[in-house]
Write a protein that holds these residues in place. Structure first.
Motif, PDB file in Angstrom:
ATOM      1  N   PRO A   1       6.170 -60.277  28.393  1.00 47.89           N
ATOM      2  CA  PRO A   1       6.875 -60.455  29.673  1.00 47.89           C
ATOM      3  C   PRO A   1       7.600 -61.791  29.768  1.00 47.89           C
ATOM      4  CG  PRO A   1       4.515 -60.782  29.944  1.00 47.89           C
ATOM      5  CD  PRO A   1       4.713 -60.271  28.549  1.00 47.89           C
ATOM      6  N   ASP A   2       8.812 -61.735  30.281  1.00 51.06           N
ATOM      7  CA  ASP A   2       9.562 -62.971  30.525  1.00 51.06           C
ATOM      8  C   ASP A   2      10.026 -63.043  31.973  1.00 51.06           C
ATOM      9  OD1 ASP A   2      11.520 -61.040  30.549  1.00 51.06           O
ATOM     10  OD2 ASP A   2      12.724 -61.927  28.942  1.00 51.06           O
ATOM     11  N   ASP A   3       9.428 -62.202  32.824  1.00 48.84           N
ATOM     12  CA  ASP A   3       9.744 -62.186  34.249  1.00 48.84           C
ATOM     13  C   ASP A   3       8.756 -63.100  34.979  1.00 48.84           C
ATOM     14  OD1 ASP A   3      10.190 -61.665  36.910  1.00 48.84           O
ATOM     15  OD2 ASP A   3      10.189 -59.488  36.704  1.00 48.84           O
TER      16      ASP A   3
ATOM     17  N   ALA B   1       4.292 -56.089  25.357  1.00 45.94           N
ATOM     18  CA  ALA B   1       5.157 -56.188  26.537  1.00 45.94           C
ATOM     19  C   ALA B   1       6.002 -57.462  26.522  1.00 45.94           C
ATOM     20  CB  ALA B   1       4.308 -56.148  27.804  1.00 45.94           C
TER      21      ALA B   1
ATOM     22  N   MET C   1       0.596 -55.445  31.127  1.00 47.67           N
ATOM     23  CA  MET C   1       1.672 -55.315  32.112  1.00 47.67           C
ATOM     24  C   MET C   1       1.690 -53.856  32.547  1.00 47.67           C
ATOM     25  SD  MET C   1       5.807 -55.762  31.818  1.00 47.67           S
ATOM     26  CE  MET C   1       5.918 -57.523  32.042  1.00 47.67           C
TER      27      MET C   1
ATOM     28  N   GLY D   1       5.052 -53.442  36.606  1.00 50.00           N
ATOM     29  CA  GLY D   1       5.355 -54.832  36.298  1.00 50.00           C
ATOM     30  C   GLY D   1       4.304 -55.805  36.797  1.00 50.00           C
TER      31      GLY D   1
ATOM     32  N   TRP E   1       5.696 -61.558  36.836  1.00 46.61           N
ATOM     33  CA  TRP E   1       4.454 -61.139  36.166  1.00 46.61           C
ATOM     34  C   TRP E   1       3.477 -62.317  36.117  1.00 46.61           C
ATOM     35  CZ3 TRP E   1       1.201 -62.514  32.319  1.00 46.61           C
ATOM     36  CH2 TRP E   1       0.217 -61.573  31.973  1.00 46.61           C
TER      37      TRP E   1
ATOM     38  N   LEU F   1      -0.069 -57.431  26.229  1.00 49.48           N
ATOM     39  CA  LEU F   1       0.911 -58.505  26.337  1.00 49.48           C
ATOM     40  C   LEU F   1       1.680 -58.736  25.043  1.00 49.48           C
ATOM     41  CD1 LEU F   1       1.146 -59.783  29.090  1.00 49.48           C
ATOM     42  CD2 LEU F   1       0.234 -61.887  28.143  1.00 49.48           C
TER      43      LEU F   1
ATOM     44  N   TYR G   1       5.388 -66.215  25.307  1.00 51.88           N
ATOM     45  CA  TYR G   1       6.350 -65.160  25.621  1.00 51.88           C
ATOM     46  C   TYR G   1       7.448 -65.580  26.597  1.00 51.88           C
ATOM     47  CZ  TYR G   1       2.523 -62.577  23.521  1.00 51.88           C
ATOM     48  OH  TYR G   1       1.539 -62.152  22.662  1.00 51.88           O
TER      49      TYR G   1
END
Length: 347
Positions: free
Chosen positions: A100-102, A98, A134, A138, A105, A95, A176
């Protein structure tokens, strides 16, 4: 179609992923199935003084992995014997790399925690971003079940520990993707459970003193501490020079016990000059590079550099396959890489 070997097939080691006093984690495959990666947590080389605790942690991991079998995003236990624990390999990016900002996820990560909770399992160690992954698709995945608990009863302790797992996921979301936090999630983050507050005030301090001071070991997978501890002084010393434009720090498993610090420095200086400028403790490896790979925002591609530092070129190839620009940028760095260890181990 790849033939699935029997669970007792011989393990073929490839790459040492990490070492600490409690185990050695090695990726590889089973004899007859080179396309099916697995991971061995090797325990037969643990020092005698650490062996009881190492096997206590291993037994917790065995029990936890058996309980989460079949849950998507959790590793599968293949076998456990006197050598150690063999489990399936989970492909994914930690993480902290990665970032993640989606929202998809985080929704999948909550799904994963719900399914673990239904199985009566709390992970208890997902405050560490390196224990979250991730996947290439995704999706969310978790690893390292050494501190996991399997609860026969869904009593108050189970509910508290499950809540802490969720709160620690929200801490990753705050780090994140803070813009995705809902008002209720903000309120949950602000309310630590009583056991958590007591642990932070008492047990955590004693734990850190014993592991980091007395045993010279860190539970952070050996990855973050050296970067956080030594990184600021290194960056300040090197970036003070006009011929140094960027510094990227990564870690890797050393042939001896412990974690090495690998510095990629975008500069026209040579390695000897950089080493002379570096304050103590100096990085184990310092590689001057003409150009660091960067993401769309201009930040160094630490995901790719971490794989180069660990000499995990098979995973780097997967990362660069769909990104010709990244493949071009890392090619000269790979050819001049300094860590050539841990790739060819005897069986």
């Amino acid at each position: 179609m790849t033939h699935t070997p029997p669970a007792d097939a011989r393990f073929i080691p490839e790459t040492v992923l990490k070492r600490d006093i409690f185990s050695e984690t090695i990726s590889g495959h089973l004899d007859g199935a080179p396309d099916l990666p697995v991971v061995l947590r090797k325990l037969d080389g643990v020092p005698a003084y650490a062996r009881p605790l190492a096997w206590w942690l291993a037994r917790k991991e065995i029990r936890g992995l058996r309980a989460v079998r079949g849950i998507e995003g959790c590793p599968e236990l293949i076998r456990a014997d006197r050598v150690g624990l063999l489990r399936s390999w989970t492909q994914g990016t930690p993480l902290q790399l990665a970032k993640p900002d989606d929202p998809a996820w985080y929704a999948d990560a909550r799904r994963l925690l719900r399914e673990m909770r239904r199985a009566g399992v709390t992970h208890n160690d997902i405050a560490k971003p390196q224990n979250w992954l991730m996947t290439p698709e995704g999706r969310a995945a978790v690893i390292d079940f050494q501190l996991a608990s399997v609860h026969r009863r869904r009593g108050r302790l189970f509910r508290i520990m499950a809540r802490e797992d969720l709160r620690h996921l929200l801490k990753q979301k705050r780090a994140y993707a803070p813009h995705l936090l809902t008002p209720s999630e903000h309120r949950m983050l602000a309310r630590k459970s009583l056991p958590s507050r007591v642990w932070m005030a008492t047990g955590k301090r004693a734990y850190n003193f014993i592991t980091r001071r007395l045993m010279n070991w860190s539970d952070g997978e050996g990855t973050e501490d050296r970067i956080e501890r030594d990184g600021p002084a290194l960056r300040a010393a090197w970036l003070a020079r006009p011929d140094v434009s960027e510094v990227a720090l990564c870690t890797y498993a050393r042939p001896a016990k412990g974690v090495g610090l690998y510095a990629f420095v975008e500069t026209t200086c040579d390695e000897a000059t950089l080493r002379a400028l570096a304050p103590e403790p100096r990085p184990d490896l310092i590689q001057p590079v003409t150009l660091l790979p960067r993401d769309a925002g201009g930040a160094p591609r630490l995901d790719a550099l971490a794989l180069i530092a660990a000499n995990r070129l098979d995973e780097l190839e997967l990362l660069t396959k769909a990104d010709p620009e990244l493949a071009r940028d890392v090619a000269p760095i790979v050819s001049a890489r300094l860590n050539l260890t841990d790739r060819d181990r005897g069986a």
